[in-house]
Design an enzyme around this catalytic site. Sequence first.
Site, PDB file in Angstrom:
ATOM      1  N   GLU A 142     -66.851  62.555 -42.958  1.00 32.11           N
ATOM      2  CA  GLU A 142     -65.380  62.595 -42.932  1.00 32.11           C
ATOM      3  C   GLU A 142     -64.910  63.868 -43.614  1.00 32.11           C
ATOM      4  O   GLU A 142     -65.467  64.256 -44.635  1.00 32.11           O
ATOM      5  CB  GLU A 142     -64.866  61.359 -43.694  1.00 32.11           C
ATOM      6  CG  GLU A 142     -63.367  61.315 -43.871  1.00 32.11           C
ATOM      7  CD  GLU A 142     -62.928  60.151 -44.739  1.00 32.11           C
ATOM      8  OE1 GLU A 142     -63.091  58.992 -44.333  1.00 32.11           O
ATOM      9  OE2 GLU A 142     -62.398  60.417 -45.841  1.00 32.11           O
ATOM     10  N   THR A 201     -59.210  62.777 -41.976  1.00 31.75           N
ATOM     11  CA  THR A 201     -58.233  61.917 -42.670  1.00 31.75           C
ATOM     12  C   THR A 201     -56.799  62.367 -42.374  1.00 31.75           C
ATOM     13  O   THR A 201     -56.556  63.478 -41.905  1.00 31.75           O
ATOM     14  CB  THR A 201     -58.439  61.951 -44.199  1.00 31.75           C
ATOM     15  OG1 THR A 201     -58.192  63.282 -44.652  1.00 31.75           O
ATOM     16  CG2 THR A 201     -59.831  61.521 -44.590  1.00 31.75           C
ATOM     17  N   HIS A 216     -57.566  59.674 -38.372  1.00 32.16           N
ATOM     18  CA  HIS A 216     -57.090  58.502 -39.102  1.00 32.16           C
ATOM     19  C   HIS A 216     -55.589  58.369 -38.850  1.00 32.16           C
ATOM     20  O   HIS A 216     -54.851  59.350 -38.982  1.00 32.16           O
ATOM     21  CB  HIS A 216     -57.378  58.651 -40.596  1.00 32.16           C
ATOM     22  CG  HIS A 216     -58.843  58.570 -40.907  1.00 32.16           C
ATOM     23  ND1 HIS A 216     -59.334  58.425 -42.179  1.00 32.16           N
ATOM     24  CD2 HIS A 216     -59.925  58.595 -40.084  1.00 32.16           C
ATOM     25  CE1 HIS A 216     -60.662  58.359 -42.130  1.00 32.16           C
ATOM     26  NE2 HIS A 216     -61.037  58.479 -40.875  1.00 32.16           N
ATOM     27  N   ASP A 225     -51.731  54.209 -48.562  1.00 30.10           N
ATOM     28  CA  ASP A 225     -51.380  53.722 -49.899  1.00 30.10           C
ATOM     29  C   ASP A 225     -49.885  53.914 -50.162  1.00 30.10           C
ATOM     30  O   ASP A 225     -49.189  54.572 -49.392  1.00 30.10           O
ATOM     31  CB  ASP A 225     -52.203  54.481 -50.950  1.00 30.10           C
ATOM     32  CG  ASP A 225     -53.649  54.025 -50.927  1.00 30.10           C
ATOM     33  OD1 ASP A 225     -53.879  52.803 -50.945  1.00 30.10           O
ATOM     34  OD2 ASP A 225     -54.544  54.891 -50.859  1.00 30.10           O
ATOM     35  N   HIS A 239     -60.470  45.098 -51.626  1.00 32.77           N
ATOM     36  CA  HIS A 239     -59.352  46.033 -51.756  1.00 32.77           C
ATOM     37  C   HIS A 239     -58.617  45.742 -53.058  1.00 32.77           C
ATOM     38  O   HIS A 239     -58.495  44.578 -53.456  1.00 32.77           O
ATOM     39  CB  HIS A 239     -58.407  45.873 -50.555  1.00 32.77           C
ATOM     40  CG  HIS A 239     -57.257  46.839 -50.588  1.00 32.77           C
ATOM     41  ND1 HIS A 239     -55.996  46.463 -50.961  1.00 32.77           N
ATOM     42  CD2 HIS A 239     -57.210  48.168 -50.332  1.00 32.77           C
ATOM     43  CE1 HIS A 239     -55.189  47.528 -50.901  1.00 32.77           C
ATOM     44  NE2 HIS A 239     -55.905  48.563 -50.522  1.00 32.77           N
TER      45      HIS A 239
HETATM   46  P1  FAD Z   1     -54.901  46.667 -44.827  1.00 39.63           P
HETATM   47  O1  FAD Z   1     -56.048  46.228 -44.018  1.00 39.63           O
HETATM   48  O2  FAD Z   1     -53.535  46.527 -44.234  1.00 39.63           O
HETATM   49  O3  FAD Z   1     -54.971  45.867 -46.210  1.00 39.63           O
HETATM   50  C1  FAD Z   1     -54.184  46.300 -47.320  1.00 39.63           C
HETATM   51  C2  FAD Z   1     -54.072  45.130 -48.314  1.00 39.63           C
HETATM   52  O4  FAD Z   1     -53.219  44.127 -47.769  1.00 39.63           O
HETATM   53  C3  FAD Z   1     -55.381  44.430 -48.607  1.00 39.63           C
HETATM   54  O5  FAD Z   1     -55.364  44.020 -49.944  1.00 39.63           O
HETATM   55  C4  FAD Z   1     -55.388  43.223 -47.673  1.00 39.63           C
HETATM   56  O6  FAD Z   1     -56.176  42.170 -48.177  1.00 39.63           O
HETATM   57  C5  FAD Z   1     -53.904  42.876 -47.651  1.00 39.63           C
HETATM   58  N1  FAD Z   1     -53.427  42.286 -46.392  1.00 39.63           N
HETATM   59  C6  FAD Z   1     -53.762  42.628 -45.139  1.00 39.63           C
HETATM   60  N2  FAD Z   1     -53.053  41.902 -44.241  1.00 39.63           N
HETATM   61  C7  FAD Z   1     -52.235  41.081 -44.962  1.00 39.63           C
HETATM   62  C8  FAD Z   1     -51.242  40.103 -44.624  1.00 39.63           C
HETATM   63  N3  FAD Z   1     -50.964  39.804 -43.363  1.00 39.63           N
HETATM   64  N4  FAD Z   1     -50.604  39.487 -45.634  1.00 39.63           N
HETATM   65  C9  FAD Z   1     -50.874  39.772 -46.946  1.00 39.63           C
HETATM   66  N5  FAD Z   1     -51.809  40.686 -47.317  1.00 39.63           N
HETATM   67  C10 FAD Z   1     -52.468  41.339 -46.342  1.00 39.63           C
HETATM   68  N6  FAD Z   1     -55.835  56.490 -46.784  1.00 39.63           N
HETATM   69  C11 FAD Z   1     -55.081  57.517 -46.337  1.00 39.63           C
HETATM   70  O7  FAD Z   1     -53.958  57.692 -46.782  1.00 39.63           O
HETATM   71  N7  FAD Z   1     -55.562  58.372 -45.376  1.00 39.63           N
HETATM   72  C12 FAD Z   1     -56.790  58.233 -44.825  1.00 39.63           C
HETATM   73  O8  FAD Z   1     -57.189  59.024 -43.957  1.00 39.63           O
HETATM   74  C13 FAD Z   1     -57.625  57.165 -45.295  1.00 39.63           C
HETATM   75  N8  FAD Z   1     -58.863  56.963 -44.795  1.00 39.63           N
HETATM   76  C14 FAD Z   1     -59.613  55.897 -45.235  1.00 39.63           C
HETATM   77  C15 FAD Z   1     -60.877  55.670 -44.676  1.00 39.63           C
HETATM   78  C16 FAD Z   1     -61.659  54.607 -45.109  1.00 39.63           C
HETATM   79  C17 FAD Z   1     -63.017  54.373 -44.502  1.00 39.63           C
HETATM   80  C18 FAD Z   1     -61.172  53.737 -46.134  1.00 39.63           C
HETATM   81  C19 FAD Z   1     -62.014  52.603 -46.635  1.00 39.63           C
HETATM   82  C20 FAD Z   1     -59.908  53.944 -46.682  1.00 39.63           C
HETATM   83  C21 FAD Z   1     -59.120  55.013 -46.237  1.00 39.63           C
HETATM   84  N9  FAD Z   1     -57.838  55.240 -46.759  1.00 39.63           N
HETATM   85  C22 FAD Z   1     -57.087  56.286 -46.292  1.00 39.63           C
HETATM   86  C23 FAD Z   1     -57.300  54.403 -47.821  1.00 39.63           C
HETATM   87  C24 FAD Z   1     -56.497  53.194 -47.291  1.00 39.63           C
HETATM   88  O9  FAD Z   1     -55.347  53.649 -46.639  1.00 39.63           O
HETATM   89  C25 FAD Z   1     -56.150  52.323 -48.495  1.00 39.63           C
HETATM   90  O10 FAD Z   1     -57.308  51.738 -49.024  1.00 39.63           O
HETATM   91  C26 FAD Z   1     -55.043  51.307 -48.292  1.00 39.63           C
HETATM   92  O11 FAD Z   1     -54.617  50.851 -49.580  1.00 39.63           O
HETATM   93  C27 FAD Z   1     -55.438  50.077 -47.493  1.00 39.63           C
HETATM   94  O12 FAD Z   1     -55.621  50.384 -46.177  1.00 39.63           O
HETATM   95  P2  FAD Z   1     -56.198  49.275 -45.151  1.00 39.63           P
HETATM   96  O13 FAD Z   1     -56.142  49.876 -43.827  1.00 39.63           O
HETATM   97  O14 FAD Z   1     -57.468  48.721 -45.643  1.00 39.63           O
HETATM   98  O15 FAD Z   1     -55.028  48.164 -45.297  1.00 39.63           O
END
Ligand code: FAD
Length: 318
Positions: A19, A50, A95, A127, A184
């Site tokens: 990445e 990203t 992303h 985030d 998370h």
């Molecule tokens: P989600 O899957 O939406 O989950 C977020 C939180 O909400 C979790 O705690 C989950 O349990 C909870 N949740 C989910 N659905 C619900 C619901 N219906 N009701 C209540 N709670 C719920 N960030 C960037 O800004 N740019 C990037 O390019 C980037 N790349 C990444 C690549 C990887 C491989 C990883 C692991 C992370 C990356 N991130 C990036 C960070 C990511 O955006 C953060 O970790 C963010 O806080 C969570 O994203 P997610 O897609 O996992 O969120």
Amino acid sequence: MKITDHIKNANGKTLFSFEIIPPKKGNNIQDLYNNIDPLMEFKPPFIDVTTSREEYVYIDKGNGLLDRKITRMRPGTVGICAAIKHKYDVDTVPHVLCGGFTKEETEYVLVDCHYLGIDNVMALRGDAMSHQKYFIPNEGGNHYATDLVKQIQDLNCGKYLHDVIESTNKADFCIGVAGYPEKHLEAPSLQTDLKRLKEKVDAGADYVVTQMFFDNNKYFAFVDAAKKAGINVPIIPGIKPIAVKRHLQLLPQVFRIDLPETLISEVEKCKTNKEVRQVGIEFAIQQSKELLAAGVPVLHYYSMGKSDNIQAIASELF
Ligand code: FAD
């Protein structure tokens, strides 16, 4: 080609991928190429790029007042994906974030990806902005990654926003989502977080890439628990080599992950950043060897823009 097809075609052989982050606004793409060039000998089938969300900056107006402006420090993800794809003939994975985008803006990004022949996207929530305590979705934007996966799946079915008739020109994106072996940071428990991951997969996600981890047992336990929860898509481990001493505090603080005592003590002994980088390389090689022996589909490295350490690791493994 889709990531899932790359994995299928590999017939059980572990693939190498990495990445990168877009350069800061105003920098040259050549810097990026200089870091990608040495990694191409390991034949990555795909490279992730990203996306950073917008941030507020405060500009001194010179009269004692500050002007608040919104800016994106590292724009250009889709353009970079297209440039890399065509320069190296490799698949690229932009992303795509919920945070900072309306659904309409997201649709335009996806339409651009489709025109550019980009077959894979990583769907992420993003985030909170640095001044926010909690993630707040944009008005008219997706809230959770699951909602974004649903939007991408709609395009795969030819359903575009606000269009009265379904289009016959369907997209066919392969969708990646994030998974967290140490949960998370906002999730109340690992089990609840897995339930949310299952929702992303049920909504149409084709594969998972994990947050970085430094204890392989946590990854293996996560994969087992995911299988038990009915998640049957490939779970790709994400590996980050420690590169500076500050990572000992920064990584646990930002990502809520644990570092093993052995790694901490080796890093603490280091006198220079070069030594820390070497410790990070050696640890990642050992970690990767165990994952390789376990037959993981892909070893995916977080390069953070500098590739010398990833090159050193890959040359021991691929
Ligand atoms: P989600 O899957 O939406 O989950 C977020 C939180 O909400 C979790 O705690 C989950 O349990 C909870 N949740 C989910 N659905 C619900 C619901 N219906 N009701 C209540 N709670 C719920 N960030 C960037 O800004 N740019 C990037 O390019 C980037 N790349 C990444 C690549 C990887 C491989 C990883 C692991 C992370 C990356 N991130 C990036 C960070 C990511 O955006 C953060 O970790 C963010 O806080 C969570 O994203 P997610 O897609 O996992 O969120």
